[in-house]
Write a protein that holds these residues in place. Sequence first.
Motif, PDB file in Angstrom:
ATOM      1  N   PHE A   1      -8.067  -7.481  -6.625  1.00 45.00           N
ATOM      2  CA  PHE A   1      -8.293  -6.755  -7.882  1.00 45.00           C
ATOM      3  C   PHE A   1      -7.286  -5.627  -8.093  1.00 45.00           C
ATOM      4  O   PHE A   1      -7.159  -5.116  -9.206  1.00 45.00           O
ATOM      5  N   ILE A   2      -6.563  -5.233  -7.023  1.00 46.98           N
ATOM      6  CA  ILE A   2      -5.545  -4.198  -7.224  1.00 46.98           C
ATOM      7  C   ILE A   2      -4.541  -4.651  -8.274  1.00 46.98           C
ATOM      8  O   ILE A   2      -3.997  -3.844  -9.033  1.00 46.98           O
ATOM      9  N   GLY A   3      -4.320  -5.969  -8.367  1.00 51.84           N
ATOM     10  CA  GLY A   3      -3.416  -6.498  -9.380  1.00 51.84           C
ATOM     11  C   GLY A   3      -3.918  -6.317 -10.803  1.00 51.84           C
ATOM     12  O   GLY A   3      -3.195  -6.634 -11.760  1.00 51.84           O
ATOM     13  N   SER A   4      -5.148  -5.826 -10.968  1.00 51.87           N
ATOM     14  CA  SER A   4      -5.710  -5.591 -12.309  1.00 51.87           C
ATOM     15  C   SER A   4      -5.734  -4.115 -12.680  1.00 51.87           C
ATOM     16  O   SER A   4      -6.255  -3.765 -13.746  1.00 51.87           O
ATOM     17  N   ILE A   5      -5.211  -3.257 -11.834  1.00 50.70           N
ATOM     18  CA  ILE A   5      -5.106  -1.831 -12.194  1.00 50.70           C
ATOM     19  C   ILE A   5      -3.821  -1.694 -13.007  1.00 50.70           C
ATOM     20  O   ILE A   5      -2.757  -1.319 -12.504  1.00 50.70           O
ATOM     21  N   ASN A   6      -3.922  -1.998 -14.272  1.00 47.89           N
ATOM     22  CA  ASN A   6      -2.755  -2.349 -15.093  1.00 47.89           C
ATOM     23  C   ASN A   6      -1.725  -1.242 -15.240  1.00 47.89           C
ATOM     24  O   ASN A   6      -0.540  -1.519 -15.458  1.00 47.89           O
ATOM     25  N   ASN A   7      -2.153   0.022 -15.177  1.00 45.53           N
ATOM     26  CA  ASN A   7      -1.223   1.112 -15.436  1.00 45.53           C
ATOM     27  C   ASN A   7      -0.479   1.582 -14.186  1.00 45.53           C
ATOM     28  O   ASN A   7       0.315   2.526 -14.268  1.00 45.53           O
ATOM     29  N   LEU A   8      -0.740   0.942 -13.053  1.00 43.75           N
ATOM     30  CA  LEU A   8      -0.097   1.401 -11.813  1.00 43.75           C
ATOM     31  C   LEU A   8       1.425   1.354 -11.918  1.00 43.75           C
ATOM     32  O   LEU A   8       2.004   0.354 -12.346  1.00 43.75           O
ATOM     33  N   ARG A   9       2.026   2.464 -11.532  1.00 44.95           N
ATOM     34  CA  ARG A   9       3.491   2.518 -11.431  1.00 44.95           C
ATOM     35  C   ARG A   9       3.930   2.743  -9.986  1.00 44.95           C
ATOM     36  O   ARG A   9       5.092   2.531  -9.664  1.00 44.95           O
ATOM     37  N   TYR A  10       2.991   3.181  -9.154  1.00 42.98           N
ATOM     38  CA  TYR A  10       3.315   3.505  -7.754  1.00 42.98           C
ATOM     39  C   TYR A  10       2.195   2.956  -6.880  1.00 42.98           C
ATOM     40  O   TYR A  10       1.025   3.295  -7.067  1.00 42.98           O
ATOM     41  N   LEU A  11       2.551   2.085  -5.902  1.00 42.93           N
ATOM     42  CA  LEU A  11       1.565   1.509  -4.993  1.00 42.93           C
ATOM     43  C   LEU A  11       2.135   1.503  -3.581  1.00 42.93           C
ATOM     44  O   LEU A  11       3.177   0.891  -3.326  1.00 42.93           O
ATOM     45  N   ASP A  12       1.451   2.195  -2.662  1.00 40.97           N
ATOM     46  CA  ASP A  12       1.894   2.279  -1.271  1.00 40.97           C
ATOM     47  C   ASP A  12       0.735   1.864  -0.362  1.00 40.97           C
ATOM     48  O   ASP A  12      -0.285   2.543  -0.274  1.00 40.97           O
ATOM     49  N   LEU A  13       0.912   0.705   0.306  1.00 44.75           N
ATOM     50  CA  LEU A  13      -0.076   0.199   1.258  1.00 44.75           C
ATOM     51  C   LEU A  13       0.504   0.133   2.671  1.00 44.75           C
ATOM     52  O   LEU A  13      -0.080  -0.494   3.556  1.00 44.75           O
ATOM     53  N   SER A  14       1.629   0.764   2.910  1.00 42.44           N
ATOM     54  CA  SER A  14       2.328   0.633   4.194  1.00 42.44           C
ATOM     55  C   SER A  14       1.482   1.175   5.344  1.00 42.44           C
ATOM     56  O   SER A  14       0.752   2.154   5.204  1.00 42.44           O
ATOM     57  N   GLY A  15       1.587   0.496   6.478  1.00 36.06           N
ATOM     58  CA  GLY A  15       0.920   0.951   7.691  1.00 36.06           C
ATOM     59  C   GLY A  15      -0.586   1.044   7.593  1.00 36.06           C
ATOM     60  O   GLY A  15      -1.210   1.776   8.359  1.00 36.06           O
ATOM     61  N   SER A  16      -1.194   0.284   6.701  1.00 33.19           N
ATOM     62  CA  SER A  16      -2.635   0.433   6.445  1.00 33.19           C
ATOM     63  C   SER A  16      -3.473  -0.603   7.187  1.00 33.19           C
ATOM     64  O   SER A  16      -4.687  -0.632   7.039  1.00 33.19           O
ATOM     65  N   LEU A  17      -2.830  -1.499   7.949  1.00 32.74           N
ATOM     66  CA  LEU A  17      -3.492  -2.468   8.833  1.00 32.74           C
ATOM     67  C   LEU A  17      -4.276  -3.562   8.107  1.00 32.74           C
ATOM     68  O   LEU A  17      -5.115  -4.222   8.721  1.00 32.74           O
TER      69      LEU A  17
END
Length: 827
Positions: free
Chosen positions: A137-153
Amino acid sequence: MFMAKSPMDTLHFSCIQIAIALLLFTQAKSTTEGSTSALHPNDAIPSCVAGEKSALLAFRAGLSDPANLLSSWKGDDCCRWKGVYCSNRTGHVVRLDLQGNGQALAGNISSSLLGLHHLRYLDLSHNRFDKVHIPEFIGSINNLRYLDLSGSLFVGSIPPQLGNLSNLRYLNLGYISDNTYSTDITWLSRLTSLEHLDMSGLNLSTLVHWLPSVNMLPTLKVLRVTNCLLKNSPDSLLLSNLTSLETLDLSENHLHKHSRPNWFWDLTSLKYLYISGNGFYGPFPDGIGNMTSIVEIDLSDNNLVGMIPSNMKNLCKLESLVSFRNNISGSIAELFHRLPNCSQNKLQDLFLSDNNLTGSLPTAPVESLSNLNQLYLSDNKLTGHVPVWIGELKQLTTLDLSSNNLDGVIHEGHLSRLDMLQELRLSDNSIAITVSPTWVPPFSLGIIELRSCQLGPKFPMWLRWQTHVMSLDISNTSINDIIPDWFWTAASSVMSLNIRNNQITGFLPSTMEFMRAKEMDFSSNQLGGPIPKLPITLTKLDLSRNNLVGPLPLDFGAPGLETLVLYNNMISGAIPSSLCRLRSLWLLDLSSNNLNGSITDCLVNKYSTNMTDLTLSIVNLSLRNNNLSGEFPSLLQKCPQLIFLDLGHNQFSGALPAWIGEKLSSLSFLRLRSNMFCGHIPDELTELVNLQYMDLGYNNISGSIPRSIINCTGMTQTRDNDDLRDAFTSGVYSAGNELVDYTENLTVLTKGQERLYTGEIIYMVNLDLSCNSLMGEIPEEISALVALKSLNLSWNNFNGKLPENIGALMQVESLDLSHNDLSGEIP
């Protein structure tokens, strides 16, 4: 009628204009990225929207928060909660910054985040969402311009729904976990506004054509695909859209292909190029010289050969050239000549260690190096003197010329203007450092590595002024002097200290416990006196081959000690029970001292509240050549990891206990030579399946050889000895040096001679039962010990015939059956 304005009216009107302009500017900013329109929670902003507060609370409900990172998430105004940022105009949540930074969130990510309709910035990096997939569902947060999931396991596949984030400018999926992968990245081509993409550490090994999807991103400025197991790197792009790309990190993919052609050499917009660890082979590509925008380039850990191209002179913006562990060959003077020498020399970092550069450093100054910060030329084949112009590099912080064939003298002229110098590495050359005893250096060094240089015979006085050193190596430097008191003060903050292999005299200081060292090697000197209480931070200590006297400390003072090497001294007294407190100790060598008495039994000592649960970590224990007595030490029942045990040449007595086979199941080397052990060889001893070396020679053992000796597969099979190497050698690498360099050494009676074995002892397979009172026939099972290299059964009372199949011992180099009562024919 109009009235003339006074100067004060004009000033007042101007202030109003400025205020209006600032208001309009602030409103304009609120329409840009969330990262700029959002204010810190403590700033004056409208209260948060009730529905968004509910969404955040539902999000928190699915999380585990052991460090209470979200403890501020209470009260009505969510815009004041930690990590929550709201628009300064509307009060909508536009930014959620929840990066873990060591104190991590865990649990599940709730789809309630979809209630944050204005969210533009989401950072969940460095948390512990292990065993959880990245929510689609993160792909539906339409206004996102910045997404950082690094090192989150997160685990599993990257959801292609991320391709719906058409406004995304920054996407970081780097090093999420070892179990994150993608088999299809075509969804990337829909992120046409993307400027920063990091997929480092993702498993992309199944992708054959990965670059076309990336090539659809015309605004991309940063691309990081480090350690992605990529299978190929195309030779070229027919039509490249990556005209804005400034940073490309393709390192550690092990592509193993020719250095040219490759698609990235044509990207003339690149400023930062990192292609290390890819196995590129062949000459340095001339295309490097066309990359005139380049600022940093890392070519290290490949197999590029020859000289750098001459057109590298064109790279006038170059600040950092990293090319260690390659195969650069040719003259160092020629290489310097090919470096850019533009009107403004920008080159700051030159990393050329571990190549095949030859020749002498130029005698005249090299203009292209005038602003250098770091110069790494170690592990090459450089010869000649160190030129004085090195001392004119006033910006130099690191000078590393170690492991070459340099000679001559370095004097104050080389060093007196290097005010910025922090690291001086000259080890393993034939350089003499000759300065006045009263010289005060202008620098404050953190790392000093001068191993095998000529510093002596007097102790180098200039070290007195180096009071912030972290790593100091002055081993094998021909110092023949008493160690001055000031040295211990100057070295009080040193973490890695090596003065081995000199002729240094004096005593260890009583204040040694207040030093901060983790590793110390003082071996092969002439230090005397007792061993004081050790620094609490110490993990590795080598004081072997000195003249130390007195008893061992009743309190070692270093509870985390892992390596303690004290052989070849004159230490006396008993082994103290405080040894039982060293729970991390895995290597203990007290051999060749004057120790006496029985071994302490931790079962009755005062240092543990529950001794039945006591376990020691000792892997390698050598107590040979002392005057120790008593029965086989019961302490060893608490050492289940023991691989090497040497109690030889002492006065131990009594029978060998049956528990050896059960409690010491990892034992590979057992040396009990020259004691007074008696009784039979217990059958349980043959349960040691890893046993490859057993020396019971020169005792009073009687009875026969157990037929179950065939169970010792360490003697019946040739094994992989790599797993033994760590048990016999201790190498602690600190700032490039091996500190506390210990190799197990012992003498083996073979071929009628006592031979000294050091590191190669791990390959020795030996059975020595000589000089006992064993009797009966030599069992046929001996013939099954086909990995044996030395078999000595001499000076016993064996009778009867030799085993018929003894010729099967094809690896045996030394066979001694003399001085028995054997009869019959030799098979």
